[in-house]
Design an enzyme around this catalytic site. Structure first.
Site, short mmCIF file in Angstrom:
data_model
loop_
_atom_site.label_atom_id
_atom_site.label_comp_id
_atom_site.label_asym_id
_atom_site.label_seq_id
_atom_site.Cartn_x
_atom_site.Cartn_y
_atom_site.Cartn_z
N GLU A 1 3.35 -6.97 -0.65
CA GLU A 1 3.95 -8.10 0.07
C GLU A 1 4.53 -9.13 -0.91
O GLU A 1 4.71 -10.29 -0.57
CB GLU A 1 2.92 -8.75 1.00
CG GLU A 1 1.75 -9.45 0.33
CD GLU A 1 0.55 -8.54 0.07
OE1 GLU A 1 0.78 -7.31 -0.12
OE2 GLU A 1 -0.59 -9.03 0.04
N HIS B 1 -0.42 -1.72 10.51
CA HIS B 1 0.52 -1.62 9.38
C HIS B 1 1.99 -1.56 9.83
O HIS B 1 2.86 -2.03 9.12
CB HIS B 1 0.18 -0.40 8.51
CG HIS B 1 -1.03 -0.64 7.68
ND1 HIS B 1 -0.96 -1.36 6.51
CD2 HIS B 1 -2.33 -0.30 7.86
CE1 HIS B 1 -2.19 -1.44 5.98
NE2 HIS B 1 -3.04 -0.80 6.79
N ASP C 1 4.91 -3.77 8.44
CA ASP C 1 6.22 -3.31 7.93
C ASP C 1 7.38 -4.08 8.57
O ASP C 1 8.36 -4.42 7.91
CB ASP C 1 6.39 -1.81 8.18
CG ASP C 1 5.54 -0.97 7.23
OD1 ASP C 1 4.96 -1.57 6.29
OD2 ASP C 1 5.45 0.25 7.42
N ASP D 1 4.80 -14.43 -2.36
CA ASP D 1 3.76 -13.56 -1.80
C ASP D 1 3.42 -14.06 -0.40
O ASP D 1 3.27 -15.27 -0.18
CB ASP D 1 2.51 -13.59 -2.70
CG ASP D 1 1.49 -12.57 -2.28
OD1 ASP D 1 1.61 -11.41 -2.75
OD2 ASP D 1 0.61 -12.92 -1.47
N ASN E 1 -1.95 -7.30 8.68
CA ASN E 1 -2.08 -5.84 8.79
C ASN E 1 -3.32 -5.45 9.58
O ASN E 1 -3.27 -4.56 10.44
CB ASN E 1 -2.17 -5.22 7.40
CG ASN E 1 -0.79 -4.92 6.82
OD1 ASN E 1 0.16 -4.73 7.59
ND2 ASN E 1 -0.67 -4.89 5.52
#
Lengths: 127, 376
Positions: free
Chosen positions: B284, B254, B258, B241, B249
């Site tokens: 994630e 965002h 990505d 994680d 973010n």
């Protein structure tokens, strides 16, 4: 006589020596049907034993292809042990030679010009 | 010449002996193709009768031979016709190529349809002509391999007459016909299958990272656990994680998030072994299936991954880079779990422990964590 038969084209009899003689009628023109009739006549005299055959073809005028192949086939080889074919006339010599050369008889077969020589050869085929 | 013979045959009076004329007449009829002609024999058994008897027998034999030949030819033609019907009815395309010239010698209707050529056009082509140029070295290799008769299947791109390309499974075998060596190739259009495979592949992948998705992770892990039963070995799972990903973010947007996810995926793929399966578990979170791997080796791999992520600067555009860190939970089947669900849960618990322990670390599952989890 029980050991003598006739067909349309030949007279057949079983001799004391165990050899069956087949003598053709003058100017015989043998068809497949005649060949089968002669075979049926032979079966009446052969007493269930494969016999040597002395076949006089000197009076034969013609032998149809189907008849040649029938005589050369399995059925004759099953009920007879050998065939000595007596020839003499040009026609019989021609028929005999073509029979041996083209029809490949399963029965041991040979041409002879004398009956004595034919009988001597056949004696080796008595069973 | 035929005219001369005909004239002689029609004038028997030229000969002294009418029977000799009849004999010649029969011979002329044979010469003209009438094999049914026969001469008559007299009853005097002359030498001429012998000749006539011989000619008649030759006529009979010749007639029978010609009839037998005609029958054999008819039977052969019929058999060829039947074979051709079967050949053309086969759904798969069939091509027969001369090994020396590589030129096609025979083709069935299906391959003509598949390639869009007429039979006469196809017979003019060579093996190379029906494959895209860039695949020709591979085609040549497959040709040589299949010539050895190894019976294996090759999947090759095939070019139609209009230049479009489709994929076909090609099964070929060598055969000698009339003293020449040929390769018979059976072509099966696999366009539909390829499409289905591609659709299946798409469905198994995560759209952003192209890694295996959550559903596929479960399927792959199921297979791997089944393999552990058969081969009596272990499988370990890592669950990763990204630490403080929400902050990334929120700070960079965002889209940048990505980019990080994609770059991290590439990094994981690069670091993973060929046999390992890297998946995006969701958000994630990532998982890595490590087949035939005991806990100590799994811990080493996890630690290497963590270090690599920590060391690697991530490019977020405009010449800027950021560093991220990951927490990793590790668990091994069957040592620490006795089911797929149990293994995933154990890994998740270990990951939670890593997060709780301060992040950017690797934690292996222990039974006491589960007890804590239960009590919580």
């Amino acid at each position: 006589m029980a050991n003598e038969q006739t067909s349309r084209v030949a007279k057949l009899w079983l001799g004391d020596d165990g050899i069956v003689r087949i003598i053709h009628v003058p100017h015989a023109e043998v068809t497949l049907e005649d060949a089968k009739e002669t075979m049926a006549a032979y079966l009446k005299i052969y007493e269930g034993k494969r016999r040597p055959l002395l076949i006089d073809t000197q009076t034969l005028k013609s032998l149809a292809r189907e008849a040649r192949h029938y005589y050369a086939g399995e059925e004759a080889a099953r009920v007879a042990s050998a065939a000595a074919i007596i020839v003499g006339t040009p026609v019989s010599k021609v028929l005999g030679n073509f029979y041996l050369g083209l029809s490949n008889p399963q029965l041991p077969s040979q041409l002879f010009s004398s009956e004595d020589a034919a009988l001597a050869w056949l004696k080796g085929y008595r069973e | 010449m035929a005219e001369g013979l005909s004239r002689v045959s029609q004038t028997p009076s030229n000969h002294e002996d009418p029977r000799l004329a009849e004999l010649l007449e029969v011979i002329f009829k044979f010469a003209a193709g009438d094999l049914t002609a026969r001469g008559t024999l007299s009853d005097d058994d002359s030498a001429l009768d012998g000749v006539m008897a011989g000619i008649n027998i030759l006529g009979e034999e010749l007639e029978a031979q010609v009839a037998a030949n005609r029958q054999a030819q008819q039977a052969l033609a019929e058999s060829e016709n039947q074979l051709r019907t079967v050949f053309n009815a086969v759904q798969d395309g069939i091509l027969v190529a001369d090994v020396e010239t590589k030129r096609f010698r025979m083709a069935n209707a299906s391959i003509c349809r598949l390639l869009g050529y007429r039979l006469d056009e196809l017979i003019d082509l060579t093996v190379e002509d029906i494959h895209p140029e860039e695949s020709r070295p591979d085609v040549a290799r497959q040709f040589e391999r299949q010539l050895k008769g190894d019976g294996s299947l090759a999947t090759l791109p095939v070019k139609r007459k209009d230049g479009t390309v489709f994929y076909a499974d090609v099964n070929a075998a060598p055969v000698t016909l009339g003293g020449r060596l040929y390769l018979i190739g059976v072509f099966r259009d696999i366009t539909e299958r390829k499409r289905a495979e591609q659709a299946e592949e798409l469905a198994s992948r995560d759209g952003l990272t192209a890694l295996y998705n959550h559903r596929t992770f479960h399927l792959l892990l199921e297979d791997e656990i089944a393999r552990t039963h058969r081969f009596k070995h272990s499988v370990s799972v890592l669950m990763l994680d990204i630490d403080h990903f929400k902050r990334v973010n929120d700070t960079y947007g965002h889209q940048t998030g990505d980019v990080i996810l994609k770059d991290l995926s590439s990094l994981l793929m690069k670091q993973a072994r060929t046999v390992d399966r890297v998946c995006r578990y969701g958000g994630e979170e990532f998982t890595v299936i490590l087949p035939e791997t005991e806990t100590p080796a799994a811990m080493q791999i996890a630690e290497r991954l963590r270090t690599e992520v920590e060391r690697q600067p991530f490019d977020i555009g405009s010449g800027k880079t950021i560093n991220i860190a990951v927490s990793i939970g590790v668990a091994t089947y069957p040592q620490q779990a006795n089911s797929l669900e149990g293994l995933v849960k154990a890994t998740d618990i270990a990951l939670y422990a890593a997060k709780q322990g301060g992040r950017n670390r690797v934690i292996c599952y222990e039974a006491k964590m589960a007890r804590k989890d239960l009590s919580a």
